[in-house]
Design an enzyme around this catalytic site. Structure first.
Site, short mmCIF file in Angstrom:
data_model
loop_
_atom_site.label_atom_id
_atom_site.label_comp_id
_atom_site.label_asym_id
_atom_site.label_seq_id
_atom_site.Cartn_x
_atom_site.Cartn_y
_atom_site.Cartn_z
NE ARG A 9 61.70 72.15 -3.66
CZ ARG A 9 62.86 72.91 -2.23
NH1 ARG A 9 61.72 73.69 -2.27
NH2 ARG A 9 63.50 72.61 -2.31
CB SER A 44 62.25 67.98 -9.75
OG SER A 44 63.77 68.69 -9.55
CD GLU A 78 60.00 74.09 -20.64
OE1 GLU A 78 59.96 74.35 -21.80
OE2 GLU A 78 60.22 73.93 -19.62
CG PHE A 132 58.63 75.27 -16.30
CD1 PHE A 132 58.65 77.18 -16.64
CD2 PHE A 132 59.45 74.83 -15.72
CE1 PHE A 132 59.44 77.31 -15.82
CE2 PHE A 132 60.06 75.82 -14.98
CZ PHE A 132 60.34 76.83 -14.96
#
Lengths: 281, 318
Positions: free
Chosen positions: B170, B40, B61, B86
């Site tokens: 994204r 990603s 994280e 995150f």
């Protein structure tokens, strides 16, 4: 190598420094600090290889990270008496414009400190990071870290413990100050930690149980044993059983002095049990 | 007005991946850490070419931020990669103490910011991250607008000493800034010259601001579009210079109006040169699942919304 007499004198003086620091500002954490006076003294006087000309990167040196930053009085005392900054500066502990903040920080540029700590549970991750960089730099020196036992209630520790075990971070020697006490009382009453040895072993760590965590020779032995276990694809943890408030009779056997300073009379009494050795600041 | 050409839609996160891959070759101190989102974040090329400098942390994280802070000790330059949610909210205290307060040279690289993450919905669509990060003393906050700029920013932050938050996204969006641009942290980029209204945009909304400027131009309104890729430190000089000329401003960001670019601009104006301002931002709300473009339309974060706010703010001029 330091002599046992020197280390004993050093520890006694560190205890005085701890008590006098917290007394002068009527705040700070004497209990855990006293409980770790022997550990810090052995580590900085006998075990770690480091340069007194402090450099943040610390290449080709052993590095230490304090995760339970509230025991800053013992850290400051030992750093100053190991040559990182003038012992006189202990007078400024927790006062305005000081480099000796309530909890240790890099922010004011105090030599010897490589990370801020105080908000609990973060030091294990930081120590792992420093250990990984040592490996990348082909630097065979070790990373030491200290953590409170109550601090293990913070979840980030278990992320870090899982990582270090699973990925074989084997240049790291973590020590747990296993005094079984925290602010609200016994860890067994607040949130029991269960069998720490089994827990660390289940996460693929090598575990050393140090029952006499306030005994100079025993600490030295455990740290030497730990050094011998590094480089074998597993991280090493020492479960160091200490006495909170060690060396001051009325502070021992209770959690009451976790974060409370002695008054004038109590200070007097505590100092009389630990006569000056290397000279007060 | 100056027209910008879209050389083809591509995601900003791919710009990050390309920049990181280049850093892998050019800077041996750069290390990359990822919390189970390597694909990603487009970190695969770095990972494949430099496995010894890539650290898969797993879904942890907080540990990733702490490890990154520790890795700086000894001279490494860690780039952490996960979603913006995150990267910030989940690990705020770790960033605050171990990175910002400790002054560590960590680059927190955050993808899937804002509504345009789309279908995953509000749990993942952070609209508060710019505010969280800009409030941290010493933190540099960057939100890039397209592929080329994200790549350039990734290269630039490796050269800068200090903690940085780099935000990108994204979806495939217009790529219109120069491929060979020099990215200057803290420097506004003037995109169009105009006299009637200043549009200050960041991130995905920069292209929308240019589209709005075209619509406004057809209506006889000349808009000065400024791309603020660095929200902190803010290029106040460029902002004030433009608003002294146009006398009003619209700020546009894929973020809550609370804590975002708009508030930073408003503070600058209040202290130096009060002027009417309209905000294109989410209105203190969470997002929801949906297609990115439909979400931007529903929440008023597109060229249409910028055009309307520009016309409204012009009417407020004295």
């Amino acid at each position: 190598m330091s002599t046992t007499q020197h280390l004993q004198d050093f520890v006694t003086q560190v205890r005085r420094d701890i008590l006098r620091q917290v007394h002068q500002v009527n705040s700070g954490h004497p209990g855990g600090s006293l409980g770790c006076a022997e550990y810090f003294s052995v580590l900085y006087q006998d075990v770690m290889e480091y340069s007194k000309n402090f450099d943040m990167d610390g290449k080709n040196e052993d590095l230490f990270f304090l995760s339970n930053g509230h025991i800053s009085p013992v850290f400051y005392s030992v750093l100053s008496r190991s040559g990182f900054f003038p012992v006189e500066e202990l007078k400024t502990f927790r006062k305005i414009d000081s480099r000796l903040q309530g909890h240790p920080t890099t922010h004011e540029g105090l030599p010897g400190i490589r990370i801020a700590s105080g908000s609990l549970g973060q030091g294990m991750s930081v120590a792992i990071g420093a250990a990984l960089t040592k490996k990348l730099n082909k630097d065979s020196h070790l990373i030491y870290s200290l953590h409170g036992d109550g601090e293990l209630q913070e979840g980030q520790n278990w992320e870090a413990i899982l990582y270090a075990g699973s990925k074989g971070v084997d240049n790291l020697i973590a020590t747990i100050d296993y005094n079984k006490k925290q602010i609200d009382g016994a860890t067994d009453d607040v949130l029991p930690l269960g069998n720490l040895k089994k827990k660390f072993e289940a996460f693929d760590w090598k575990v050393i149980e140090l029952k006499a965590g306030n005994d100079i020779a025993a600490i030295k032995g455990a740290l030497e044993e730990a050094k011998g276990l590094t480089g074998k694809k597993q991280p090493v943890v020492i479960l160091m059983e200490t006495e909170m408030g060690n060396g001051v009779d009325f502070m021992m056997g209770t959690h009451a002095w976790h974060g409370k300073a002695p008054n004038d009379e109590q200070l007097e009494k505590a100092l009389s049990q630990n006569p000056e050795t290397l000279g007060d600041y | 007005m100056k027209i910008y050409k879209n050389t083809g839609n591509i995601d900003t996160r791919s710009g990050f991946g390309a920049g990181l891959a280049e850093l892998g070759k050019s800077n041996p101190d750069v290390v990359a850490l990822c919390a189970d989102l390597t694909g990603s974040l487009k970190m695969d090329e770095f990972k494949d070419n430099h496995p010894e400098r890539f650290f898969q942390i797993g879904i942890a994280e907080a540990n990733m931020i702490g490890i990154a802070a520790g890795m700086t000790i000894g001279g490494k330059i860690p780039f952490t990669g996960t979603f913006a949610n995150f990267s910030t909210g989940r690990v705020y205290d770790q960033i605050r103490q171990s990175v910002a307060y400790s002054g560590k040279n960590v680059k927190i690289c955050a993808s899937h910011a804002g509504l345009t993450l789309g279908e995953d919905g509000a749990t993942h669509q952070i609209l508060e991250d710019l505010g969280l990060m800009k409030m941290l003393p010493g933190m540099t906050v960057i939100n890039t607008c397209d592929y080329n700029q994200t790549k350039a920013a990734t290269l630039a932050i490796a050269e800068y000493e200090g903690p940085v938050y780099l935000r990108f996204g994204r979806p495939k969006v217009a790529n219109f800034t120069p491929e060979d641009q020099k990215f200057e942290i803290g420097k506004a980029v003037h995109l169009t010259e105009g006299n009637d209204v200043t549009i200050i945009a960041t991130g995905h909304l920069v292209w929308e601001a240019l589209e709005a400027a075209k619509i406004l131009d057809e209506k006889g309104i000349s808009a000065e579009v400024i791309n603020i890729h660095t929200i902190k430190p803010l290029d106040e000089t460029a902002i004030l210079k433009s608003i002294r000329k146009t006398k009003c401003v619209v700020t546009a960001e894929e973020h809550n109006f609370l804590g975002g670019l708009g508030e930073s601009v408003a503070r600058t104006l209040t202290l130096n040169h009060p002027a009417p301002q309209e905000f294109v931002a989410t209105n203190d709300t969470f997002g929801e699942s949906g297609e990115p473009l439909m979400l931007l339309d529903k929440y008023g974060l597109n060229a249409k919304a910028i055009t309307e706010k520009a016309e409204a703010v012009i009417l407020r001029k004295e």
